[in-house]
Design an enzyme around this catalytic site. Structure first.
Site, short mmCIF file in Angstrom:
data_model
loop_
_atom_site.label_atom_id
_atom_site.label_comp_id
_atom_site.label_asym_id
_atom_site.label_seq_id
_atom_site.Cartn_x
_atom_site.Cartn_y
_atom_site.Cartn_z
N SER A 35 -0.23 1.04 -6.63
CA SER A 35 0.52 1.51 -5.47
C SER A 35 1.22 2.84 -5.66
CB SER A 35 1.53 0.45 -5.02
OG SER A 35 0.86 -0.64 -4.42
N SER A 81 0.64 0.48 -1.38
CA SER A 81 1.86 0.07 -0.69
C SER A 81 2.95 1.13 -0.73
CB SER A 81 2.39 -1.25 -1.26
OG SER A 81 2.89 -1.08 -2.57
N LYS A 93 11.12 3.95 -1.03
CA LYS A 93 10.22 2.90 -0.54
C LYS A 93 11.06 1.72 -0.09
CE LYS A 93 6.22 0.16 -2.13
NZ LYS A 93 5.27 -0.02 -3.24
#
Length: 582
Positions: free
Chosen positions: A298, A274, A202
């Protein structure tokens, strides 16, 4: 004058508005000090409008002479750089339910044997193999890390134009790391199951020489010249980083500066959460696994939407040095994988004490592969997927109806107070310089962080005291070894993050989408559930998930991603998706 006391430009118009509103008001006309009157009006928004004029005047004088100068001094010392990467708070949260025992890290897990694995003929079949299976192909030299890296880079580039899941390809680094893995193996050195395995991070996780954009237009060219702790752990295990994956802007939802990440199971939907890039990329077979993060949903939300297995570990299990911070007492890193077994493998590689993350710890997590689930009592909530309950019962687990009991009614508000104030402290400069007005979704962080300016320190700390009460009550109510329940129920998401509970999200089926196109479609809505365990008992959740997946194949289903064709508009791709995948 009022703006001085808050040192914030957005309150500059309050005096003018109050003067307009109160023209002709005889009480205000007789007031000795307009600042006192304005401030008394404002105090109602702090639930503190109980002071008399003399007391308010004293407060204003103290704020001007003492508070504001120290606000500025502190900010200059620790808030000149956004993202919370430096100068951590000394207020450290420990998710150990008051045990306060730091234990040495346990030995490596004993992974199950996967001997006899043969290399498939089709690249797509290789792409959907588990980490352990791919590791066996590399160990037995049926495939090289460089070949595997090629396969996954091709898939990333083939499907990313539709899914919008990649921010940066780390191609040069990937080939360098893959060659090193192959050379080591040639020399007889094997690092373990992650040796030569491609993966993604990420894009809130820093890697030198590559952009770490935080998904935001304000930081889209940012390069942080440091190795995040989790990246160092994966590198030492032999992992090959192939891409920095989409995070929603400043780790909020799935909207980022380049678009919005889509769900591989139904590309008319977005990934949510996210960690959208890690979830979508893993689901689509673009990478074998990825590392995402969760502060408030998330990991759980995108993994549920995209139908992948993902673990939100106990708070503090994985170090966060080099990772953009939202809340130092809520942020967690965790793996998105093909299976619970893979999640256990990745957790084993990345757990442990990070010397620069005060909340991280060495915990003697037991080996999930050695847990005797027949000795466990597992509760199930009213919203649990009953197939999971029945499967576990058939394997000897004692399953019982269960309900968490606690008296705290405002669980969501505690999370919002904690998350928003902490986030604002890490992005104070960003807001003060007006960059929040350029944010990709104005109803997200900009709105929340402006509201956070009005949370007094005393009420922030009161929320933390209530959080402590919630933890004690959940601890007392947790009378089972684990429980099964909906992974995306907002109350449980807030509660689990506040308390520090680990949860593993597992696919449990598929159902038809609403309003399918004429002629049929393979697009589906994924069904998932969560298995929750007490803090530091991630091995229990993992063992139960592995037991369930050992006799089911929901986690092995593949989204209809390979019916897409490159370089077509999404609308045409949807048509092709439906035409060729029915």
């Amino acid at each position: 004058m009022l703006i001085i006391f808050f040192d914030r430009r957005l309150y500059a118009s309050i005096e003018q508005e109050e003067e307009k509103t109160n023209v002709g008001d005889h009480n205000l006309c007789s007031a000795k000090n307009n600042d006192v009157l304005v401030f008394k009006k404002l105090l109602k928004f702090f639930d503190a409008d109980f002071f008399n004029d003399s007391q308010v005047n004293e407060m204003l004088k103290g704020a001007e002479e003492f508070n504001v100068p120290n606000f500025g001094m502190n900010r200059r010392l620790v808030a000149s750089v956004d993202g919370g990467l430096h100068d951590h708070s000394v207020l450290v949260f420990k998710a150990d339910w008051g045990h306060n025992i730091t234990q040495p890290k346990s030995g490596k897990f004993c992974y199950p044997s996967v001997s006899g694995v043969k290399r498939p003929n089709k690249e797509e079949d290789i792409a959907f193999m588990t980490v352990l299976e791919l590791g066996e192909l590399i160990r037995t030299r049926q495939i090289t890390s460089q070949e595997l890296t090629n396969i996954f880079l091709r898939r990333l580039k083939r499907y990313n134009h539709v899914l919008e899941a990649v921010i940066t390809y780390t191609e040069d680094l990937a080939y360098k790391q893959a060659k090193k893995a192959d050379d080591l193996l040639q020399q007889g050195v094997y690092l373990g199951p992650l040796h030569g395995i491609p993966y993604g991070l990420k894009d809130i996780i820093a890697v030198p020489h590559y952009k770490t954009t935080w998904g935001s237009v304000n930081f889209k060219d940012q390069i942080i010249d440091m190795e995040a702790w989790v990246y160092k752990k994966l590198k030492s295990a032999g992992g090959v980083l192939v891409a920095k994956l989409v995070t929603g802007s400043l780790a909020y939802d799935d909207i980022w500066f380049g678009g919005r990440t889509r769900n591989p199971w139904n590309i008319e939907e977005f990934s949510t959460g996210s960690s959208a890039g890690p979830a979508a990329s893993t689901s689509a077979g673009m990478i074998p696994f990825a590392i995402g993060s969760e502060t408030a949903g998330s990991i759980t939300y995108p993994s549920a939407r995209c139908g992948v297995t993902a673990l939100r570990p106990t708070f503090g299990t994985v170090g966060r040095t080099g990772v953009m911070s939202i809340s130092e007492s809520l942020d967690k890193l965790g793996p998105f994988c093909r299976s619970a077994t893979d999640c256990a493998v990745i957790l084993d590689a990345i757990r442990g004490k990070d010397p620069d993350d005060f909340s991280s710890k060495d915990v003697a997590v037991q080996d999930p592969f050695s847990v005797d689930i027949r000795k466990l009592t597992v509760g199930y909530l009213h919203d649990a997927e009953m197939e999971v309950v029945h499967v576990l019962a058939s394997k000897g687990v004692s399953v019982v109806p269960f309900k968490l009991e606690y008296s705290v009614e405002n669980v969501q508000s505690i999370l919002n107070f904690t998350m928003d104030v902490d986030m604002l402290s890490h992005f104070d400069k960003w807001q003060r310089t007006g960059l929040d007005s350029e944010y990709e979704a104005q109803d997200q962080w900009p709105m929340e962080l402006r509201r956070a300016r009005l949370i007094p320190a005393v009420d922030y700390l009161q929320a933390q005291r209530v959080r402590g009460k919630l933890i004690r009550e959940v601890h007392q109510s947790f009378t089972v070894d684990a429980f099964i329940g909906n992974a995306t129920d907002w109350e449980k998401v807030c509660l689990g993050n506040l308390v520090g509970l680990p949860v593993i999200v597992i696919p449990t089926g598929l159902k038809d989408i609403k309003d399918p196109p004429k002629g049929g479609t393979r697009r589906r809505t994924t069904i998932t559930t969560g298995i929750y365990a007490p803090p530091d008992h991630d091995h229990i959740a993992l063992a139960l998930a592995m037991a369930y997946q050992s006799v089911t194949n929901h986690h092995k289903q593949r989204p209809p991603i390979d019916s897409l064709t490159p370089n077509d508009p999404v609308s045409y791709q949807l048509h092709c998706w439906d035409k060729y995948s029915t």
